[in-house]
Design an enzyme around this catalytic site. Structure first.
Site, PDB file in Angstrom:
ATOM      1  CB  SER A 257      -0.909   0.001   1.231  1.00  0.00           C
ATOM      2  OG  SER A 257      -0.122   0.103   2.399  1.00  0.00           O
ATOM      3  CE  LYS A 258      -2.881   4.833  -2.500  1.00  0.00           C
ATOM      4  NZ  LYS A 258      -3.267   3.414  -2.609  1.00  0.00           N
ATOM      5  NE  ARG A 259       0.715   0.289   5.883  1.00  0.00           N
ATOM      6  CZ  ARG A 259       1.357  -0.744   6.413  1.00  0.00           C
ATOM      7  NH1 ARG A 259       2.531  -0.592   6.974  1.00  0.00           N
ATOM      8  NH2 ARG A 259       0.801  -1.938   6.381  1.00  0.00           N
ATOM      9  N   GLY A 261       5.546   3.150  -0.189  1.00  0.00           N
ATOM     10  CA  GLY A 261       6.144   3.875  -1.302  1.00  0.00           C
ATOM     11  C   GLY A 261       5.190   3.869  -2.465  1.00  0.00           C
TER      12      GLY A 261
END
Length: 487
Positions: A257-259, A261
């Site tokens: 997911s986004k976290r 990268g």
RNA sequence: GGCCCCGUCGUCUAGCGGCCUAGGACGCCGCCCUCUCAAGGCGGUAACGCCGGUUCAAAUCCGGUCGGGGCUACCA
């Protein structure tokens, strides 16, 4: 029977690399089997869907080179391939389902459902729909609906029962119907849910294999049951084989997911990755051509791909390996190809178009840059010194190199030698500088660094003699002068 | 919590009962090459989660356990 597979993303976000891999596996299977690859847009979520995302998905697939035989943009015998344009068809099928007794109206309001869900959870019971409206007699149901009462339509899961299927990558998977609730297939707004639209389309389009992410594994019994009911109601046959791909994980083992990268394909595209490298890397996340090969061409993949060989365990997305592979593909590019792919980046960095002489200069130095780049985006910085009037010195490079005792003699010696040199090519320059350093008793490694910093502004650059040659005599000498004056 | 899925070096994987003192790749470390940085060459580091069982023999089959993940919406 020819294989017909579909990739059906929802335009609710930029094309995710995990989704891109699913698309790739579908494409590989179609190509390996001589089948048909269909691109469908599952855009029944009117709240979250956006045209921007829809375009991004198409751009991403095209960039990767995953061409589709039927689907959005290209059309085909079952057009349109956009679910938002097939709403009437879904309502028609739902009506048939209700008439056949396979689905029923549910008059429960969202608030009631939410409340019952809470209670169920607290009491440790399954939070799914309890099926209470299923008991309403068809006649009553019809009259309530006729009276204008809002209703959603739910699918009636056969009870008791069990659905067992043979998943191509997981093997036999079974679900007791007690654990599958009567899910909504048509919202009270009249818009079908994903489950319904997708199942109708899979039947209508003659899909033979559904290859998708593992996140849909537990929805599969719903789709098998629904699909069967749809085919029965329509008097057609449908036999779909499922293959559930494991999910892509982040470095910490959690769902990517986004976290972690960048998760959008576009971020990699903009980050200097080659589509060939991306395809190769993604393909190897969960599949192997067997043996020891890592760098595998697209043609070779198509030749060897078999959905049966896909691994069931999840894979962690490792950017470092992707980067290494990108370097491999960049080095493998033809010189002209490398120039044409990077020139736009260099010009963007320069803030202007390069004239013919500059383009020629770039083409000369490019092969040397090509050898040492992993990301196309690294290129501009390596050749920036050629296209600026004044180099900006990298502070730490200057401090490290220009404060050394050999800095002054090296720069002054270079100035003296290069001013006297009769020709301006890298061989002549090399001979002149090497003999100069030799006479001064300065080691080549030490002596060239001040010159490099003076000319390129950095302690890291393409090979120095070639860099000087391409820069041109006047500018090279001027930079040496400037730097010597700053010592 | 319930249901389902997964488990070989840090990571991607080869392996499909004996070829395994477990192979390759990325990363990391060292050496070589070398004008910097890369690339390249050579060498090294490092894994079958655990416990039982089946078998003459198990990384490979079975069970359990532990660990991880997914789903649990009128999202997809």
């Amino acid at each position: 029977m020819t294989v017909r597979v579909r990739f059906a993303p929802s335009p609710t976000g930029y094309l995710h690399i995990g989704n891109a891999r699913t698309g790739l596996y579908n494409w590989l299977m179609a190509r390996a089997e001589g089948g048909v690859f269909i691109l469908r847009s599952d855009d029944t979520d009117q709240e979250r869907g956006r045209d921007e995302y829809y375009d991004d998905i198409i751009d991403g697939l095209r960039w990767l080179g995953l061409d589709w035989d039927e689907g959005i943009e290209v059309g085909g015998p079952h057009a349109p391939y956009k679910q938002s344009q097939r709403l009437d068809r879904y309502r028609e099928v739902v009506t048939a389902l209700v008439e056949a007794g396979a689905a029923y109206r549910c008059f429960c309001t969202p608030a009631e459902l939410e409340e019952r869900r809470q209670v169920a959870q607290q009491e440790g019971r399954p939070p799914g729909y309890d099926g209470r409206c299923r008991a309403i007699a068809p006649a009553d149901s019809a009259s309530r609906a006729g009276g204008g009462e809002a209703a959603s339509i739910r699918f009636a899961i056969p009870r008791p029962g069990e659905t067992v299927f043979d998943d191509v990558v997981r093997g036999e998977v079974r679900f007791e119907h007690a654990n599958v609730d009567d899910f909504v297939i048509l919202r009270s707004s009249g818009v079908p849910t994903y489950h319904l639209a997708s199942s109708v389309d899979d039947v209508d389009f003659g899909i033979t294999h559904v290859v998708r992410g593992e996140d849909l594994l537990s929805s599969t019994p719903k789709h098998i049951l629904l699909g069967g009911a749809i085919a029965d109601a329509l008097g057609v046959t449908s036999d779909i084989t499922y293959a559930h791909l494991s999910l892509l994980m982040g470095p910490d083992g959690k769902k990517l997911s986004k976290r972690h990268g960048d998760t959008s394909l576009r971020a990699y595209r903009e980050g200097g990755y080659l589509p060939e490298a991306m395809v190769n890397y993604l393909a190897l996340l969960g599949w192997s051509p067997g043996g020891d090969e890592t760098v595998v061409s697209r043609a070779e993949m198509v030749k060897r791909f078999d959905i049966d060989d896909v691994l069931k365990n999840p894979a962690i997305f490792d950017v470092e390996k992707l980067e290494w592979m990108n370097g491999v593909y960049i080095r493998d590019l033809g010189a002209d190809e490398f120039v044409s792919r990077t020139l736009p980046l260099v010009e963007a960095d320069a803030g202007r178009a390069l004239d013919d002489a500059e383009q020629a200069a770039y083409a000369t130095i490019a092969p040397l840059v090509q050898e040492r780049t992993k990301l196309l985006t690294e290129v501009p910085a390596q050749v920036r010194f050629l296209f600026v009037d004044e180099v900006g010195y990298d502070e730490s490079a200057w401090d490290k190199v220009m404060t050394k005792p050999e800095a002054r003699p090296s720069l002054e010696g270079a100035l003296e030698q290069l001013e006297a040199v009769s020709a301006w090519d890298h061989a002549t320059i090399e001979t002149a500088l090497r003999s100069m350093l030799d006479e001064l008793g300065i080691k080549v490694g030490k002596g060239l660094q001040p010159i490099r910093v003076a000319v390129t502004g950095s302690s890291v650059s393409p090979p120095l003699f070639e860099s000087l040659a391409v820069l041109g005599r006047d500018r090279a000498l001027a930079r040496l002068h400037t730097a010597a004056g700053l010592l």
